[in-house]
Design an enzyme around this catalytic site. Structure first.
Site, mmCIF file in Angstrom:
data_model
loop_
_atom_site.group_PDB
_atom_site.id
_atom_site.type_symbol
_atom_site.label_atom_id
_atom_site.label_comp_id
_atom_site.label_asym_id
_atom_site.label_seq_id
_atom_site.Cartn_x
_atom_site.Cartn_y
_atom_site.Cartn_z
ATOM 1 C CE LYS A 260 0.417 3.360 19.711
ATOM 2 N NZ LYS A 260 0.313 1.930 19.887
ATOM 3 C CG ASP B 131 -0.264 -0.253 2.519
ATOM 4 O OD1 ASP B 131 0.977 -0.350 2.522
ATOM 5 O OD2 ASP B 131 -0.964 -0.320 3.540
ATOM 6 C CG ASP C 176 0.244 3.860 4.674
ATOM 7 O OD1 ASP C 176 -0.697 3.515 3.950
ATOM 8 O OD2 ASP C 176 0.245 3.681 5.904
HETATM 9 P P1 GTP Z 1 -5.836 -1.250 7.579
HETATM 10 O O1 GTP Z 1 -6.825 -2.320 7.881
HETATM 11 O O2 GTP Z 1 -6.510 0.010 7.111
HETATM 12 O O3 GTP Z 1 -4.828 -1.014 8.683
HETATM 13 O O4 GTP Z 1 -4.982 -1.672 6.287
HETATM 14 P P2 GTP Z 1 -4.217 -3.037 5.937
HETATM 15 O O5 GTP Z 1 -5.171 -4.162 5.984
HETATM 16 O O6 GTP Z 1 -3.568 -2.803 4.616
HETATM 17 O O7 GTP Z 1 -3.165 -3.227 7.085
HETATM 18 P P3 GTP Z 1 -1.700 -2.679 7.192
HETATM 19 O O8 GTP Z 1 -1.628 -1.316 6.557
HETATM 20 O O9 GTP Z 1 -1.219 -2.804 8.572
HETATM 21 O O10 GTP Z 1 -0.889 -3.751 6.325
HETATM 22 C C1 GTP Z 1 0.358 -3.486 5.751
HETATM 23 C C2 GTP Z 1 0.489 -4.288 4.476
HETATM 24 O O11 GTP Z 1 0.485 -5.684 4.779
HETATM 25 C C3 GTP Z 1 -0.635 -4.050 3.512
HETATM 26 O O12 GTP Z 1 -0.078 -4.010 2.218
HETATM 27 C C4 GTP Z 1 -1.551 -5.260 3.692
HETATM 28 O O13 GTP Z 1 -2.211 -5.626 2.485
HETATM 29 C C5 GTP Z 1 -0.558 -6.344 4.094
HETATM 30 N N1 GTP Z 1 -1.140 -7.332 5.006
HETATM 31 C C6 GTP Z 1 -1.592 -7.120 6.275
HETATM 32 N N2 GTP Z 1 -2.036 -8.275 6.801
HETATM 33 C C7 GTP Z 1 -1.858 -9.235 5.860
HETATM 34 C C8 GTP Z 1 -2.117 -10.657 5.811
HETATM 35 O O14 GTP Z 1 -2.612 -11.272 6.748
HETATM 36 N N3 GTP Z 1 -1.787 -11.311 4.646
HETATM 37 C C9 GTP Z 1 -1.229 -10.654 3.579
HETATM 38 N N4 GTP Z 1 -0.941 -11.362 2.482
HETATM 39 N N5 GTP Z 1 -0.975 -9.334 3.596
HETATM 40 C C10 GTP Z 1 -1.277 -8.630 4.725
#
Ligand code: GTP
Length: 350
Positions: free
Chosen positions: A160, A108, A218
Site C-alpha cells: 500500500k 487464480d 487475477d
Molecule cells: P479471496 O477470498 O477472494 O481473497 O480469494 P482466495 O481465497 O483465492 O485468496 P487469495 O486470492 O489471497 O489467495 C491466493 C491464492 O492462494 C489462491 O490461488 C488461493 O486458492 C490460494 N490460497 C489461499 N489460502 C490458501 C490456503 O490456506 N491453502 C491453499 N492450499 N491455498 C490457499
C-alpha cells in the site's frame, strides 16, 4: 519440472458463486478455469502438477481429472486445515512429492507469461527463489516489489505505497521458481504466508525477481472474471482457444432466433435464452434460463439460475446457483443473489 498450484482459498470475493463451487473449478469460457493454468504450465515444461487443495478438493478433481491429454499429470493434496500460501508447499514436500527445484503458483491467475524465461533466469543467477514480476498500469493499488535492475536481486516490498514512495510498477505475479532449500524457512503444521514470512527473510539472501511481459490477470473478482472471459474470446491472452470473434455459445445452448447475444457473452451448456431477450457482457453458466424479453448486462449467472420474462439483471450482478429472479423484476446494479434464493421484488446493491 514440477509445479505446486495453490487452490485452497475460499474465493470470498467471487461469492456467491464460490459458495457452491471452488474458484478453480468454475468454468471460464469453454473449460474449467484451472485447465487454462495447467495448459500454460504444460507449455513451459511442467510435466507434473500438484494441486494444493483445501476446500472442495473432490469438486476440483471431478472438473479436471488426473491428467490432461498430452499435458501434465495432476495430483491432489488435501490440507487438514488451511495452511496459507507457503504451508501447503511444505506439506507437499513432506509427502516426498517434490524434487530439488519446482514452480509454485497462485491458482487464480490467467496468464501467458514466459515461465520458460523465468526458469532460465533462476538457473543463471543461482537464486533460492525467483519471483515472476509483472508491470501494472496503476501501481498505487498493489503491493510492489523493488528490484535492482542490473542484477535482478529483490531489494524489498512496498505494501500500500503512498504516491511519493512509488518508484516501480512491478508486482509479484504469484508465480515463483523455488529451490528445495527454501522449505527450511516454512514451519510445519501451521498456516504460513509465503509473501509475509518467507520472501522478506530471503531479501539479500537469494531472492530474485524477473520482469515478464505478456498477459496476467487475477480472476478473483466478478469484474476480472468477466474481463478474463473477453480476453480469451478476443485473443488478448494467448491460449489455444480458437478466437474467431463473437460470443462463445456452447453447442448445447439454445438461443431463440429473436434474442440478441452480443460479442462479449458466454453461454455454457444447457443455457436457454428466450425470444427477444438480450445478453451483453455476461456469462451464463451451465443450465441457465433467461426468459423472453429479459435483459442481462455485465453480470454472471451461476449454474441453473433462472431469470424470468422481461426481468433485468445488472450491470455488475452475480446470481448464485439455482437462484430465481421473478418476471419483470429489475435487479439493481451490483446485486448479489444467494444460491437457490428467489427474488420477487427489486434488490439493491450490496
Ligand atoms: P479471496 O477470498 O477472494 O481473497 O480469494 P482466495 O481465497 O483465492 O485468496 P487469495 O486470492 O489471497 O489467495 C491466493 C491464492 O492462494 C489462491 O490461488 C488461493 O486458492 C490460494 N490460497 C489461499 N489460502 C490458501 C490456503 O490456506 N491453502 C491453499 N492450499 N491455498 C490457499
Amino acid at each position: 519440472m514440477q509445479a505446486v498450484v495453490l487452490v485452497g482459498g475460499k474465493g470470498t470475493r467471487l461469492r456467491p458463486l464460490t459458495l457452491t463451487q471452488p474458484k478453480p473449478a468454475m468454468a471460464l469460457v469453454d473449460r474449467p478455469f484451472i485447465r487454462y493454468m495447467v495448459d500454460w504450465l504444460g507449455h513451459h515444461g511442467v510435466g507434473e502438477v500438484v494441486m494444493a487443495c483445501g476446500f472442495r478438493a473432490e469438486d476440483l478433481r471431478a472438473a479436471l481429472g488426473d491428467e490432461v491429454p498430452g499435458g501434465p499429470s495432476i495430483r491432489y493434496i488435501e490440507e487438514p486445515e488451511p495452511l496459507g500460501t507457503a504451508g501447503p508447499v511444505r506439506l507437499v514436500a513432506e509427502q516426498g512429492l517434490l524434487g530439488e527445484r519446482f514452480l509454485v503458483l497462485n491458482g487464480d491467475v490467467l496468464s501467458d507469461l514466459d515461465l520458460t524465461a523465468l526458469q532460465r533466469a533462476h538457473a543463471e543467477t543461482g537464486a533460492v527463489i525467483t519471483l515472476a514480476l509483472y508491470p501494472v498500469e496503476d501501481p498505487s493499488s498493489y503491493g510492489l516489489v523493488r528490484r535492482d535492475r542490473t542484477s535482478d536481486r529483490v531489494l524489498g516490498f512496498l505494501e500500500k505505497p503512498e504516491p511519493g514512495q512509488i518508484d516501480t510498477d512491478e508486482i509479484s505475479a504469484g508465480a515463483y521458481v523455488v529451490e528445495r532449500s527454501a522449505l527450511d524457512l516454512i514451519p510445519l503444521g501451521r498456516a504460513v504466508s509465503i509473501e509475509r514470512e518467507v520472501f522478506p527473510r530471503l531479501v539479500g539472501h537469494g531472492l530474485y525477481g524477473r520482469r515478464l511481459d505478456g498477459y496476467w490477470m487475477d480472476i478473483g473478482t466478478p469484474e476480472r472474471y468477466l474481463q478474463a472471459s473477453w480476453d480469451i474470446l478476443e485473443g488478448t491472452v494467448r491460449t489455444d482457444f480458437d478466437h474467431t470473434g463473437g460470443p462463445y455459445v456452447d453447442d448445447d445452448a439454445e438461443v431463440a432466433a429473436t434474442a440478441t447475444i452480443e460479442p462479449r457473452a458466454v453461454l455454457r451448456a444447457g443455457s436457454r435464452v428466450g425470444a427477444g431477450a438480450a445478453i451483453a457482457e455476461s456469462v451464463l453458466l451451465e443450465g441457465c434460463r433467461v426468459g423472453a424479453g429479459a435483459r442481462v448486462r455485465g453480470s454472471i449467472l451461476g449454474p441453473r439460475a433462472e431469470i424470468g420474462e422481461r426481468a433485468t439483471v445488472g450491470p455488475g450482478a452475480v446470481v448464485g446457483r439455482g437462484a430465481r429472479i421473478a418476471p419483470r423484476v429489475a435487479l439493481s446494479e451490483g446485486a448479489r443473489v444467494q444460491p437457490d434464493e428467489v427474488i420477487e421484488g427489486e434488490v439493491t446493491a450490496v
